[in-house]
Design an enzyme around this catalytic site. Structure first.
Site, PDB file in Angstrom:
ATOM      1  N   GLY B  47       0.745  -1.109   0.050  1.00 68.01           N
ATOM      2  CA  GLY B  47       0.068  -0.098   0.175  1.00 68.01           C
ATOM      3  C   GLY B  47       0.719   1.242  -0.046  1.00 68.01           C
ATOM      4  O   GLY B  47       1.959   1.244   0.420  1.00 68.01           O
ATOM      5  N   GLN B  52       3.002  10.309   0.551  1.00 65.83           N
ATOM      6  CA  GLN B  52       4.228   9.529   0.572  1.00 65.83           C
ATOM      7  C   GLN B  52       4.992   9.760  -0.693  1.00 65.83           C
ATOM      8  O   GLN B  52       6.113   9.472  -0.854  1.00 65.83           O
ATOM      9  CB  GLN B  52       4.074   8.095   0.669  1.00 65.83           C
ATOM     10  CG  GLN B  52       3.795   7.703   2.115  1.00 65.83           C
ATOM     11  CD  GLN B  52       3.607   6.143   2.426  1.00 65.83           C
ATOM     12  OE1 GLN B  52       2.675   5.610   1.917  1.00 65.83           O
ATOM     13  NE2 GLN B  52       4.890   5.457   2.789  1.00 65.83           N
ATOM     14  N   HIS B 139      -3.275   1.559   7.850  1.00 67.77           N
ATOM     15  CA  HIS B 139      -1.836   2.130   7.923  1.00 67.77           C
ATOM     16  C   HIS B 139      -1.779   3.319   6.730  1.00 67.77           C
ATOM     17  O   HIS B 139      -1.422   4.513   7.015  1.00 67.77           O
ATOM     18  CB  HIS B 139      -0.891   1.047   7.407  1.00 67.77           C
ATOM     19  CG  HIS B 139       0.570   1.624   7.550  1.00 67.77           C
ATOM     20  ND1 HIS B 139       1.574   1.397   8.273  1.00 67.77           N
ATOM     21  CD2 HIS B 139       1.137   2.471   6.404  1.00 67.77           C
ATOM     22  CE1 HIS B 139       2.616   1.820   8.030  1.00 67.77           C
ATOM     23  NE2 HIS B 139       2.535   2.565   6.623  1.00 67.77           N
ATOM     24  N   GLU B 140      -2.522   3.072   5.519  1.00 68.52           N
ATOM     25  CA  GLU B 140      -2.394   4.024   4.644  1.00 68.52           C
ATOM     26  C   GLU B 140      -3.316   5.357   4.945  1.00 68.52           C
ATOM     27  O   GLU B 140      -2.986   6.532   4.666  1.00 68.52           O
ATOM     28  CB  GLU B 140      -2.724   3.568   3.271  1.00 68.52           C
ATOM     29  CG  GLU B 140      -1.835   2.283   2.771  1.00 68.52           C
ATOM     30  CD  GLU B 140      -0.348   2.642   2.923  1.00 68.52           C
ATOM     31  OE1 GLU B 140      -0.103   3.796   2.726  1.00 68.52           O
ATOM     32  OE2 GLU B 140       0.259   1.499   2.938  1.00 68.52           O
TER      33      GLU B 140
END
Lengths: 182, 169
Positions: B47, B52, B139-140
């Site tokens: 992912g 990012q 998490h993403e």
């Protein structure tokens, strides 16, 4: 009352250190109680609390450990706990918190965080640091577990951490230790 | 195809909370394509979030289907303006993050989530994700709020340096 010794040992990491130390405890009827042992880069560090049976004295155990200390070239400190220290093994009434601090490595991160805690009589119960490469930069991670005496201290500590974050150019997260009741 | 460099900490984009993305098909298609191309460039990556790779857009991409940890999953997911509606069945497991290449951490995540989002055609939808896929999505999504996995650490024993495996013979 049981007799206790605390022992710290550090030496170059190699397979067999734990087995060599615990063999002596096993053969003399000593019990390894609380301990923490970890690899620190190329070294291996041991912190342990050991209880001794009536028949074994501090001196006897110390004598039996000496050949091992020499063979494995360990730097060792060892002391016998006073009875009042053993009596105070109980669980204190405090707010347990975890503080995570991370940012680019520079001098003073641990010192300033620990000093800020100390000024408010906050006790550090566990502390770990890691220096890792992060795409060419040197990343410093510091994790502390601490005992905060009361709610008022918590509030002022949170405020002080906000200033410290700016001063040290780091990111921080303070959170209560969660307990999963199952 | 545009593979973007993955930003690593302490890049300031990683600590910013991103506002909802305007539903601009051209822009979001570019972001999602770059996310997909960049994710595919990194072995084992399941992912990636837009910040990012330097986009201040509220979108992420997740694909756990090739992971040995994958259970039931939806394959490639492209999520725009995702919102977690329900989360349950919490579990701690070890995570890594391309923005912190040398660290791993034990993080507690829900094993079952229900979420709403827009897909790549800008159609709203809802879905349920389970297990590893649910954890990867959380998490993403944290990246969209400037929350990094280190901020989720619960104890001093939860952070690890990534071990390099010896080369196989």
């Amino acid at each position: 009352m049981k007799k206790f010794i605390s022992l710290s040992a550090i030496g170059e990491d190699q397979p067999g250190i734990v087995a060599a130390l615990t063999k002596v405890f096993y053969e003399t009827g000593c019990n390894l109680e609380n301990s923490s042992m970890t690899q620190l880069r190329g070294d291996f560090a041991v912190l342990m609390m050991v209880s001794l049976p009536e028949s074994v004295t501090f001196q006897t155990l110390n004598g039996l450990l000496q050949p091992i200390i020499q063979k494995w070239n360990l730097a060792v400190t060892m002391r016998e706990l006073k009875p009042e220290e053993v009596e105070n093994f109980g669980i204190p009434s405090v707010l347990p918190y975890t503080l995570m601090v991370y940012g680019l490595d520079h001098p003073g991160i641990v010192y300033r965080v620990a000093q800020t805690a100390t000024e408010q009589k906050i006790n550090i119960t566990d502390l770990r640091t890691h220096v890792t490469e992060n795409n060419g930069a040197s990343l410093y991670s510091l994790i502390l577990e601490m005992e905060i005496p009361n709610q008022a201290t918590l509030l002022s500590f949170q405020k002080n951490l906000e200033h410290l974050k700016e001063e040290l150019h780091v990111d921080m997260t303070l959170k209560p230790v969660e307990v999963d009741e199952l | 195809m545009a593979i973007q460099p993955v930003l690593t900490y302490p890049h300031p984009s990683l600590k910013q909370k991103i506002a909802d993305s305007p539903l601009n098909l051209e822009l979001l298609t570019r972001v999602l394509t770059d996310l997909n191309d960049t994710m595919n460039q990194h072995d084992g990556c399941v992912g990636l979030a837009a910040p990012q790779i330097g986009y201040s857009q509220r979108c992420v991409i997740v694909d756990v289907s090739q992971s040995p940890r994958a259970g039931e999953n939806h394959g490639l997911l492209k999520l725009i303006n995702p919102v977690i509606l329900e989360a349950s069945e919490w579990k701690v497991s070890r995570e890594g993050c391309l923005s912190f290449p040398d660290l791993l951490a034990n993080v507690k995540r829900a094993q079952k989530i229900r979420l709403s989002a827009y897909n790549e055609k800008l159609e709203p939808f809802e879905m349920t994700a389970l297990g590893f896929e649910a954890m990867a999505i959380q998490h993403e999504l944290d990246h969209l709020d400037g929350i990094l996995f280190l901020d989720r650490i619960r104890s001093s024993k939860d952070l690890f340096e990534r071990r390099k495996h010896p080369a196989s013979l």
